[in-house]
Design a protein around this motif. Structure first.
Motif, mmCIF file in Angstrom:
data_model
loop_
_atom_site.group_PDB
_atom_site.id
_atom_site.type_symbol
_atom_site.label_atom_id
_atom_site.label_comp_id
_atom_site.label_asym_id
_atom_site.label_seq_id
_atom_site.Cartn_x
_atom_site.Cartn_y
_atom_site.Cartn_z
ATOM 1 N N PHE A 116 3.369 5.364 1.322
ATOM 2 C CA PHE A 116 2.276 4.422 1.053
ATOM 3 C C PHE A 116 1.751 3.804 2.346
ATOM 4 O O PHE A 116 0.533 3.733 2.571
ATOM 5 C CB PHE A 116 2.772 3.329 0.100
ATOM 6 C CG PHE A 116 1.847 2.158 0.002
ATOM 7 C CD1 PHE A 116 0.653 2.251 -0.700
ATOM 8 C CD2 PHE A 116 2.165 0.953 0.630
ATOM 9 C CE1 PHE A 116 -0.208 1.162 -0.781
ATOM 10 C CE2 PHE A 116 1.314 -0.134 0.547
ATOM 11 C CZ PHE A 116 0.123 -0.031 -0.158
ATOM 12 N N ASN A 120 -1.834 4.879 3.835
ATOM 13 C CA ASN A 120 -2.747 3.748 3.712
ATOM 14 C C ASN A 120 -3.428 3.450 5.047
ATOM 15 O O ASN A 120 -4.603 3.058 5.092
ATOM 16 C CB ASN A 120 -1.981 2.523 3.221
ATOM 17 C CG ASN A 120 -2.916 1.435 2.726
ATOM 18 O OD1 ASN A 120 -3.917 1.724 2.064
ATOM 19 N ND2 ASN A 120 -2.600 0.187 3.032
ATOM 20 N N SER A 132 -8.689 6.750 -2.212
ATOM 21 C CA SER A 132 -8.105 5.482 -1.761
ATOM 22 C C SER A 132 -6.863 5.088 -2.559
ATOM 23 O O SER A 132 -5.990 4.385 -2.049
ATOM 24 C CB SER A 132 -9.153 4.371 -1.862
ATOM 25 O OG SER A 132 -9.604 4.250 -3.219
ATOM 26 N N ASP A 133 -6.796 5.537 -3.805
ATOM 27 C CA ASP A 133 -5.648 5.157 -4.637
ATOM 28 C C ASP A 133 -4.499 6.156 -4.569
ATOM 29 O O ASP A 133 -3.423 5.889 -5.116
ATOM 30 C CB ASP A 133 -6.087 5.023 -6.098
ATOM 31 C CG ASP A 133 -7.045 3.856 -6.296
ATOM 32 O OD1 ASP A 133 -7.008 2.933 -5.454
ATOM 33 O OD2 ASP A 133 -7.818 3.876 -7.276
ATOM 34 N N ALA A 134 -4.725 7.299 -3.935
ATOM 35 C CA ALA A 134 -3.692 8.343 -3.922
ATOM 36 C C ALA A 134 -2.395 7.892 -3.244
ATOM 37 O O ALA A 134 -1.302 8.073 -3.802
ATOM 38 C CB ALA A 134 -4.235 9.608 -3.269
ATOM 39 N N ARG A 136 -1.220 4.903 -2.775
ATOM 40 C CA ARG A 136 -0.575 3.851 -3.553
ATOM 41 C C ARG A 136 0.071 4.419 -4.817
ATOM 42 O O ARG A 136 1.210 4.081 -5.153
ATOM 43 C CB ARG A 136 -1.598 2.783 -3.927
ATOM 44 C CG ARG A 136 -0.985 1.586 -4.654
ATOM 45 C CD ARG A 136 -2.047 0.716 -5.267
ATOM 46 N NE ARG A 136 -2.774 1.447 -6.313
ATOM 47 C CZ ARG A 136 -3.834 0.965 -6.955
ATOM 48 N NH1 ARG A 136 -4.319 -0.230 -6.628
ATOM 49 N NH2 ARG A 136 -4.434 1.675 -7.889
ATOM 50 N N ASN A 137 -0.652 5.305 -5.507
ATOM 51 C CA ASN A 137 -0.105 5.865 -6.743
ATOM 52 C C ASN A 137 1.159 6.680 -6.483
ATOM 53 O O ASN A 137 2.143 6.585 -7.228
ATOM 54 C CB ASN A 137 -1.157 6.738 -7.431
ATOM 55 C CG ASN A 137 -2.341 5.918 -7.917
ATOM 56 O OD1 ASN A 137 -2.243 4.702 -8.095
ATOM 57 N ND2 ASN A 137 -3.472 6.579 -8.126
ATOM 58 N N PHE A 138 1.122 7.475 -5.418
ATOM 59 C CA PHE A 138 2.297 8.289 -5.102
ATOM 60 C C PHE A 138 3.474 7.398 -4.687
ATOM 61 O O PHE A 138 4.617 7.611 -5.114
ATOM 62 C CB PHE A 138 1.968 9.278 -3.983
ATOM 63 C CG PHE A 138 3.110 10.194 -3.650
ATOM 64 C CD1 PHE A 138 3.403 11.280 -4.461
ATOM 65 C CD2 PHE A 138 3.901 9.962 -2.534
ATOM 66 C CE1 PHE A 138 4.460 12.124 -4.157
ATOM 67 C CE2 PHE A 138 4.956 10.800 -2.225
ATOM 68 C CZ PHE A 138 5.239 11.886 -3.037
ATOM 69 N N VAL A 140 3.984 4.225 -5.454
ATOM 70 C CA VAL A 140 4.474 3.474 -6.616
ATOM 71 C C VAL A 140 5.323 4.368 -7.515
ATOM 72 O O VAL A 140 6.350 3.942 -8.060
ATOM 73 C CB VAL A 140 3.288 2.870 -7.394
ATOM 74 C CG1 VAL A 140 3.747 2.338 -8.749
ATOM 75 C CG2 VAL A 140 2.641 1.749 -6.588
ATOM 76 N N ALA A 141 4.892 5.629 -7.664
ATOM 77 C CA ALA A 141 5.658 6.556 -8.503
ATOM 78 C C ALA A 141 7.053 6.795 -7.924
ATOM 79 O O ALA A 141 8.055 6.800 -8.656
ATOM 80 C CB ALA A 141 4.905 7.874 -8.644
ATOM 81 N N ILE A 203 7.132 -2.607 -5.080
ATOM 82 C CA ILE A 203 6.077 -2.192 -6.010
ATOM 83 C C ILE A 203 5.005 -3.274 -6.125
ATOM 84 O O ILE A 203 3.798 -2.986 -6.122
ATOM 85 C CB ILE A 203 6.683 -1.870 -7.392
ATOM 86 C CG1 ILE A 203 7.316 -0.492 -7.375
ATOM 87 C CG2 ILE A 203 5.626 -1.928 -8.479
ATOM 88 C CD1 ILE A 203 7.772 -0.002 -8.719
ATOM 89 N N VAL A 207 1.075 -2.639 -5.243
ATOM 90 C CA VAL A 207 0.054 -2.703 -6.290
ATOM 91 C C VAL A 207 -0.936 -3.834 -6.034
ATOM 92 O O VAL A 207 -2.157 -3.655 -6.141
ATOM 93 C CB VAL A 207 0.722 -2.863 -7.669
ATOM 94 C CG1 VAL A 207 -0.342 -3.093 -8.751
ATOM 95 C CG2 VAL A 207 1.545 -1.622 -8.001
#
Length: 214
Positions: A116, A120, A132-134, A136-138, A140-141, A203, A207
Motif C-alpha cells: 500500500f 501509493n 487510485s484504489d488498487a 489500497r484495496n490490495f 487492505v485485502a 487497516i 482506508v
C-alpha cells in the motif's frame, strides 16, 4: 467450594529387605509308636518347629510386600509428576502453534501495508498509470487476511487452553495431579492480541488515511 492443594510427597529411598536364608525344615522325629503320650509330645514339638519355620517365611513375605507397596507409591508419585509435566508441554505446544500463526499473520500484515505504501507513492509519478484504489484495496485485502488468520488462531488457542485448564483442574480435584506448577496467562496470547490491534490500526489508516500510520 475451594479445594486446598496437597503438598507433593517427597520420594524416599526404600531399603530392600535382606535376602532370606532358607532354614532347613525340621526333621520328622522318630517316635516309639507303642508310647502314645511320648509320640504326641514329639509330634507337637515337631509341629511347633514347622510353625516357627512358616512364621519366619511369612514375616519375610510381609517385608517384601511392604517394600513393593512403597515402590508402587513412588511409581504413582512419579506418574503424577510426569502427567503434570505433560500438561505443561501441551501448553507450550499450543503456544508454539499460536506463534506460527502469528508469524504468518505478521507477514501478511506487513506485506499488505508495504504494498500500500509503495504503490501509493508511485501514484504521484506521472509515468505510472494505476487505478487510485488498487494499492489500497490490495493492501487492505492482505492485512485483512492476516487479521482473519490471527483471529482464528486466537479463538482456537482460547478454546484449547480452556479445555486443557478444565481437564487439569478436574484431575487435581480427583487427586490424580498435585497441581503445584504455575499455570499463568499465556504471554504468546497477549502478544497475539497486540498484533491483532496493530493490524486493525493498519487497516483503519489505509482506508481512512488517518493516524497512526497515515
Amino acid at each position: 467450594m475451594k479445594h486446598h492443594k496437597k503438598a507433593a510427597p517427597q520420594l524416599q529411598q526404600h531399603a530392600r529387605p535382606h535376602r532370606n536364608v532358607p532354614q532347613p525344615v525340621p526333621p520328622v522325629p522318630e517316635v516309639d509308636t507303642a508310647n502314645s503320650d511320648q509320640a504326641s509330645v514329639a509330634y507337637s514339638a515337631y509341629r511347633t518347629g514347622l510353625s516357627n519355620h512358616r512364621t519366619g517365611l511369612s514375616e519375610h513375605r510381609t517385608d517384601l510386600s511392604e517394600y513393593r507397596t512403597d515402590l508402587s507409591d513412588d511409581r504413582t508419585e512419579m506418574s503424577m509428576r510426569r502427567t503434570g509435566m505433560s500438561f505443561q508441554r501441551t501448553r507450550m505446544s499450543a503456544d508454539r502453534t499460536l506463534m506460527s500463526i502469528m508469524r504468518t499473520a505478521l507477514s501478511l500484515i506487513s506485506f499488505g501495508f508495504t504494498i500500500f505504501q509503495v504503490f501509493n507513492k508511485l501514484l504521484h509519478e506521472p509515468a505510472v498509470r494505476l487505478a487510485s484504489d488498487a494499492p489500497r484495496n490490495f493492501g487492505v485485502a492482505m492485512v485483512g487476511l492476516g487479521i482473519l488468520a490471527l483471529t482464528l488462531g486466537i479463538v482456537y488457542h482460547l478454546n484449547f487452553m480452556k479445555a486443557l485448564r478444565i481437564e487439569r483442574n478436574s484431575m487435581v480435584q480427583q487427586g490424580l495431579l498435585h497441581g503445584e506448577s504455575p499455570y499463568p496467562v499465556s504471554a504468546t496470547l497477549i502478544t497475539a492480541g497486540l498484533l491483532w490491534l496493530l493490524g486493525l490500526f493498519a487497516i483503519v489508516s489505509m482506508v481512512f488515511n488517518v493516524a497512526p500510520f497515515a
